[in-house]
Scaffold this motif. Structure first.
Motif, short mmCIF file in Angstrom:
data_model
loop_
_atom_site.label_atom_id
_atom_site.label_comp_id
_atom_site.label_asym_id
_atom_site.label_seq_id
_atom_site.Cartn_x
_atom_site.Cartn_y
_atom_site.Cartn_z
N LEU A 139 -1.94 3.62 4.52
CA LEU A 139 -2.92 2.60 4.86
C LEU A 139 -3.90 2.32 3.73
N THR A 140 -3.78 3.10 2.63
CA THR A 140 -4.63 2.89 1.45
C THR A 140 -3.73 2.69 0.24
N ARG A 141 -4.00 1.64 -0.53
CA ARG A 141 -3.15 1.32 -1.67
C ARG A 141 -3.99 1.13 -2.91
N GLY A 142 -3.37 1.38 -4.07
CA GLY A 142 -3.99 1.06 -5.35
C GLY A 142 -5.08 2.03 -5.75
N ASN A 143 -5.65 1.76 -6.93
CA ASN A 143 -6.74 2.57 -7.47
C ASN A 143 -7.70 1.63 -8.21
N PRO A 144 -8.93 1.45 -7.68
CA PRO A 144 -9.52 2.09 -6.51
C PRO A 144 -8.82 1.67 -5.22
N GLY A 145 -8.88 2.55 -4.23
CA GLY A 145 -8.16 2.34 -2.99
C GLY A 145 -8.58 1.09 -2.24
N GLN A 146 -7.59 0.37 -1.71
CA GLN A 146 -7.84 -0.80 -0.87
C GLN A 146 -7.03 -0.64 0.40
N SER A 147 -7.53 -1.21 1.48
CA SER A 147 -6.82 -1.16 2.75
C SER A 147 -5.53 -1.97 2.65
N ALA A 148 -4.45 -1.40 3.14
CA ALA A 148 -3.16 -2.11 3.13
C ALA A 148 -3.24 -3.34 4.02
N THR A 149 -2.69 -4.44 3.55
CA THR A 149 -2.67 -5.67 4.32
C THR A 149 -1.45 -5.72 5.23
N ARG A 150 -1.46 -6.66 6.15
CA ARG A 150 -0.32 -6.84 7.04
C ARG A 150 0.95 -7.14 6.23
N GLU A 151 0.80 -7.97 5.17
CA GLU A 151 1.95 -8.33 4.35
C GLU A 151 2.51 -7.11 3.63
N GLU A 152 1.64 -6.24 3.14
CA GLU A 152 2.11 -5.04 2.44
C GLU A 152 2.82 -4.08 3.39
N VAL A 153 2.30 -3.95 4.60
CA VAL A 153 2.95 -3.09 5.60
C VAL A 153 4.32 -3.68 5.97
N ALA A 154 4.39 -5.00 6.12
CA ALA A 154 5.68 -5.63 6.43
C ALA A 154 6.69 -5.40 5.31
N ASN A 155 6.24 -5.51 4.05
CA ASN A 155 7.14 -5.25 2.92
C ASN A 155 7.69 -3.83 2.97
#
Length: 530
Positions: A139-155
């Protein structure tokens, strides 16, 4: 005698089906394990292993206990959209939420750091019995951390289901099977070849399950690829050349080697897939067109095969392409027009021995006249990291008129030449008059009922000005001006308080300046308030 022939026929093993190029290492290993059990007449083991191969009908479960309550519906919809996508694209396949799941989706707040140096977007676990695969989505992506989006979860869910179906992860981005751990990834789709590979895997799984059920012996089809090159280096070709490469491939295995090669760029000619017999060799011919490139270029090929050790590998392609020509413009990419217009010079630098000659030139985008003449002099080439040095070529003298209204416009110098490879060459720049807002309107997208910020720049390169005030036309917005380094640019920060009425949103930011010709600059602000 007849009984002996019948006995030999009964015990003779059939060749196992060749696995497709693009099948994942996990699927290849599982299929080969079934084939080895069949070859050894261990049919009970073959039946048990074959039961774990992908099937045409798949049920899945979703454990969203780690997802914040307010986001659970969105995350579930993202996973379900992945099941629907594969069901739609893959004929004869169905995936849905249901009991006795073969695929389990779960979430964690943050996954461990992976090979990318970023927190993993998804973690796959394969197992025997129970769910065949568990996909844990971060549910956390990247650095600095960002909340995963619906599109990223679908991917990630599309990738996970593709992995269950035995499709290899692609080394190249651009589709769900070429996933990345980076944040900000848009919704990706499926490449047709990945759908084809999944269908071939299902057919092979059916054949192996039928062989186990009928207790039919099979000879494993195991390929082993050796490539004589895993990096392609073109050296220093001249721009416009077509560079040939050859990759020599040997199959050291006992089964046919299937392969295909996917480039990351349209600069490569199509590369035919192929099959190499056991113990044989073959050549993969690659052609790279350098017309659109100069300087150091890094491209990639993805090599897919039915060798589990080389199911999907990346082959870097490197070149230091010598430019056929260079446009040099010492004034920078933006021309600021004063009242009365301005004359500028653009230089066409050519390498020693060049036969390219201009035959005509025109300037499009704003009114101007163009003349040119042979030229030699000392100029740097910042884009190529080259200091000032003697160069030869042509000087283009461009007289820009005074008809441009306040704002910024794109313009193009188009030159016709005697070079058959480059009969028309172009140089783009911007002409600006007065103070300009970049962008000229601010779109806030879907405006959540929480505070958010956005910004735009006010710029007039090479001519200082002062912002004397900033105001907003709507109470939900406020704005401040921050002078940036130098004297010719401001950053206008716009803050939204999250309290707009739901629906289409439109407002304005009004900036006042000390320029008597542009005392007021208006920037529209739009969005959709939720």
């Amino acid at each position: 005698m007849v009984s002996l022939i019948a006995l030999i026929f009964f015990f003779q093993a059939k060749p196992a089906p060749a696995l497709p190029a693009g099948a994942s290492p996990e699927f290849q290993a599982s299929a080969l394990a079934v084939e080895r059990a069949l070859a050894g007449s261990d049919f009970s083991k073959a039946k048990r292993l074959a039961a774990d191969l992908p099937d045409h009908s798949v049920t899945a479960s979703i454990d969203d206990s780690a997802v914040p309550v307010s986001e659970r519906a969105s995350m579930r919809e993202a996973v379900e959209s992945a099941l629907k996508l594969w069901t739609k694209e893959l004929a004869g396949f169905r995936a849905e939420i249901g009991p006795s799941p073969k695929v389990r989706f779960a979430f964690e707040k943050k996954l461990p750091v992976g090979d990318s140096g970023l927190p993993m977007g998804v973690l796959l676990r394969f197992s025997d019995g129970g769910p065949n695969m568990e996909a844990v989505i971060g549910l956390t992506r990247g650095n600095p951390g960002q909340s995963a989006t619906r599109e990223e979860v679908a991917n990630e869910a599309v990738f996970a289901l593709g992995s269950y179906l035995g499709v290899a992860r692609s080394p190249l981005p651009g589709s769900s099977m070429g996933r990345t751990d980076a944040a900000g990834t848009p919704l990706l789709g499926l490449r047709p070849i990945d759908v084809v590979t999944a269908g071939m895997n299902l057919r092979i799984a059916d054949i192996l399950r039928q062989a186990a059920a009928s207790e039919t012996r099979m000879t494993p089809s195991e390929a082993s690829a050796e490539l004589d090159k895993t990096v392609l280096d073109a050296g220093a070709p001249t721009q416009g050349e077509v560079i040939p490469f050859t990759i020599h491939v040997t199959n050291h295995g006992g089964g046919p080697l299937s392969y295909r090669v996917q480039p990351d760029c349209g600069c490569f000619a199509p590369i035919r897939p192929g099959t190499i017999a056991p113990g044989a060799s073959g050549d993969i011919h690659v052609l790279m067109d350098t017309t659109e490139f100069f300087g150091k270029v890094h491209k990639r090929l993805a090599f897919f095969s039915n060798d589990p050790e080389k199911a999907a590998i990346e082959i870097p392609v490197e070149a230091n392409i010598q430019p056929r020509y260079r446009f040099l413009f010492p004034g920078g990419p933006v021309v600021v027009l004063p009242d009365g217009g301005k004359s500028i010079e653009v230089f066409l630098a050519l390498p020693p021995g060049s036969t390219l000659e201009p035959t005509g030139a025109q300037f499009d985008g704003i009114p101007a006249t163009v003349n040119f003449e042979p030229w030699s002099g000392n100029l740097p080439d910042p884009e190529m990291s080259e200091p000032a040095r003697p160069r030869k070529g042509y000087r283009f003298m461009i007289d820009l008129g005074d008809q441009l209204p306040p704002g910024r416009a794109g313009a193009t110098l188009t030159v016709e030449t005697t070079d058959s490879k480059f009969p028309t060459i172009r140089f783009n720049l911007y002409a600006q008059k007065g103070i300009v807002a970049l962008p000229d309107q601010l779109y806030l997208g879907e405006m959540e009922p929480t505070p958010q910020t956005a910004s735009f720049l006010l710029s007039r390169p090479g001519a200082d000005f002062e912002v004397t005030g900033v105001r907003c036309s709507a109470p939900e917005l406020s704005a401040t001006a921050e002078k940036l380094k130098g004297e010719d640019q401001y950053k206008i920060v716009v803050r939204y308080n999250g309290k707009a009425t739901s629906g289409n949103y439109a407002a304005q930011v009004v900036v006042t300046t000390d320029d008597p010709k542009q005392p007021k600059i208006v920037v529209p602000v739009t969005g959709i308030a939720k």
